[in-house]
Design an enzyme around this catalytic site. Sequence first.
Site, PDB file in Angstrom:
ATOM      1  N   SER A  37      38.624  29.901  44.085  1.00 32.54           N
ATOM      2  CA  SER A  37      38.478  29.024  42.893  1.00 32.54           C
ATOM      3  C   SER A  37      37.002  29.062  42.264  1.00 32.54           C
ATOM      4  O   SER A  37      36.520  27.845  42.000  1.00 32.54           O
ATOM      5  CB  SER A  37      38.703  27.325  43.529  1.00 32.54           C
ATOM      6  N   GLY A  87      43.055  29.242  44.924  1.00 30.11           N
ATOM      7  CA  GLY A  87      44.189  28.527  44.141  1.00 30.11           C
ATOM      8  C   GLY A  87      44.233  27.009  44.171  1.00 30.11           C
ATOM      9  O   GLY A  87      45.269  26.379  43.864  1.00 30.11           O
ATOM     10  N   HIS A 112      44.542  41.142  50.712  1.00 31.19           N
ATOM     11  CA  HIS A 112      44.355  40.195  49.918  1.00 31.19           C
ATOM     12  C   HIS A 112      44.912  38.975  50.944  1.00 31.19           C
ATOM     13  O   HIS A 112      46.189  39.296  51.697  1.00 31.19           O
ATOM     14  CB  HIS A 112      44.714  40.106  48.624  1.00 31.19           C
ATOM     15  N   GLY A 168      40.708  34.560  40.580  1.00 24.66           N
ATOM     16  CA  GLY A 168      42.000  34.570  40.394  1.00 24.66           C
ATOM     17  C   GLY A 168      42.253  33.871  38.905  1.00 24.66           C
ATOM     18  O   GLY A 168      42.183  34.464  38.031  1.00 24.66           O
ATOM     19  N   GLY A 169      42.623  32.706  39.069  1.00 24.93           N
ATOM     20  CA  GLY A 169      42.933  31.689  37.754  1.00 24.93           C
ATOM     21  C   GLY A 169      42.239  31.773  36.802  1.00 24.93           C
ATOM     22  O   GLY A 169      42.620  32.030  35.553  1.00 24.93           O
ATOM     23  N   GLU A 187      37.125  35.561  51.014  1.00 20.01           N
ATOM     24  CA  GLU A 187      38.032  34.767  50.436  1.00 20.01           C
ATOM     25  C   GLU A 187      38.418  33.694  51.291  1.00 20.01           C
ATOM     26  O   GLU A 187      39.522  34.042  51.844  1.00 20.01           O
ATOM     27  CB  GLU A 187      39.083  35.337  49.552  1.00 20.01           C
ATOM     28  N   GLU A 195      47.099  36.650  50.411  1.00 16.48           N
ATOM     29  CA  GLU A 195      48.379  36.581  49.947  1.00 16.48           C
ATOM     30  C   GLU A 195      49.186  37.620  50.555  1.00 16.48           C
ATOM     31  O   GLU A 195      50.407  37.667  51.056  1.00 16.48           O
ATOM     32  CB  GLU A 195      48.322  36.364  48.502  1.00 16.48           C
ATOM     33  N   ASN A 254      41.199  39.105  39.431  1.00 14.70           N
ATOM     34  CA  ASN A 254      42.621  39.637  40.107  1.00 14.70           C
ATOM     35  C   ASN A 254      43.627  38.634  39.247  1.00 14.70           C
ATOM     36  O   ASN A 254      43.675  37.313  39.746  1.00 14.70           O
ATOM     37  CB  ASN A 254      42.471  39.153  41.466  1.00 14.70           C
ATOM     38  N   TRP A 255      44.271  39.322  38.538  1.00 12.31           N
ATOM     39  CA  TRP A 255      45.604  38.728  37.673  1.00 12.31           C
ATOM     40  C   TRP A 255      46.511  38.301  38.481  1.00 12.31           C
ATOM     41  O   TRP A 255      47.377  37.512  38.081  1.00 12.31           O
ATOM     42  CB  TRP A 255      45.862  39.787  36.562  1.00 12.31           C
ATOM     43  N   LYS A 256      46.776  38.577  39.803  1.00 16.69           N
ATOM     44  CA  LYS A 256      47.841  38.287  40.678  1.00 16.69           C
ATOM     45  C   LYS A 256      49.041  38.790  39.789  1.00 16.69           C
ATOM     46  O   LYS A 256      49.375  39.711  38.800  1.00 16.69           O
ATOM     47  CB  LYS A 256      47.897  36.970  40.997  1.00 16.69           C
TER      48      LYS A 256
HETATM   49  P1  13P Z   1      41.717  31.748  42.710  1.00 18.26           P
HETATM   50  O1  13P Z   1      40.391  31.876  41.919  1.00 18.26           O
HETATM   51  O2  13P Z   1      42.853  31.541  41.804  1.00 18.26           O
HETATM   52  O3  13P Z   1      41.401  30.607  43.611  1.00 18.26           O
HETATM   53  O4  13P Z   1      42.188  32.965  43.400  1.00 18.26           O
HETATM   54  C1  13P Z   1      41.062  33.578  44.064  1.00 18.26           C
HETATM   55  C2  13P Z   1      41.676  34.915  44.488  1.00 18.26           C
HETATM   56  O5  13P Z   1      42.678  34.955  45.443  1.00 18.26           O
HETATM   57  C3  13P Z   1      41.279  36.455  44.319  1.00 18.26           C
HETATM   58  O6  13P Z   1      41.683  37.236  44.604  1.00 18.26           O
END
Ligand code: 13P
Length: 248
Positions: free
Chosen positions: A211, A172, A94, A232-233, A166, A96, A9-11
């Site tokens: 994470s 994050g 998600h 994510g990251g 999640e 967010e 998930n590149w966000k």
């Molecule tokens: P991180 O891997 O950056 O913690 O993000 C997880 C996430 O929200 C994937 O959708």
Amino acid sequence: MRRKLVAGNWKMHGSLAENKALLAGVLAGMGDVKAGVAVCVPFPYLSQAQAGLTGSAVAWGAQNMSQHAKGAYTGEVSASMLKDFGCTYVIVGHSERRALYGESDAVVAEKFAAAQAAGLTPILCVGETLEERESGVTEQVVGRQLDVVIAKCGVAALARAVVAYEPVWAIGTGKTATPEQAQTVHAFIRGRVRALDAAVASGLVIQYGGSMKASNAVELLSQPDIDGGLIGGASLNAEEFLAICRAG
Ligand code: 13P
């Protein structure tokens, strides 16, 4: 046997140039990856993903979509538009989106239904906040988030979907859930589905997200009910992402 699925998930990250290098790096290392792999990219880069990934072992998708099929919804993107760009997956619900854009369980369920109606595979995100975990209501929260979708779409719909657990406090933050903490919630999710349909439950891919990185992926992915990751990251670095894919 469930095939593991690792999705990035590149966000809101990337540029044409950065994505080109990232996708090339991922594709170059896919030879020894057994898991299914996907990247969920920002809308403007869907055509880049389609051009670069068509015919490869890497699927692509989006991070959100409208619950509406079409109409006067300025700034929104429909499921059929995502299909036009070859998406296989779309992330819905998600944390967010829930927290920053006020998406309710009901809206998430509508998005889930609209995604499936267009032939997309929704990746339904569920998870508790730190406050909810500390007050001991993790299963109530995750159960409710799941139940609203099942009530709207039916349990059979989960045969054409992915669930991502999640925990919000792990996203994050560098604070990963322990394999035991994650496994407990994953088993809870599968159990809740099993109570309605055993076959759907045993085929359901339940990803962990929060994470997740190369250094903790093997342990997380070796848990019996953890079927992949939503990353994510760490998905923004080809080598790191590939290392997680290889752990799957
Ligand atoms: P991180 O891997 O950056 O913690 O993000 C997880 C996430 O929200 C994937 O959708």
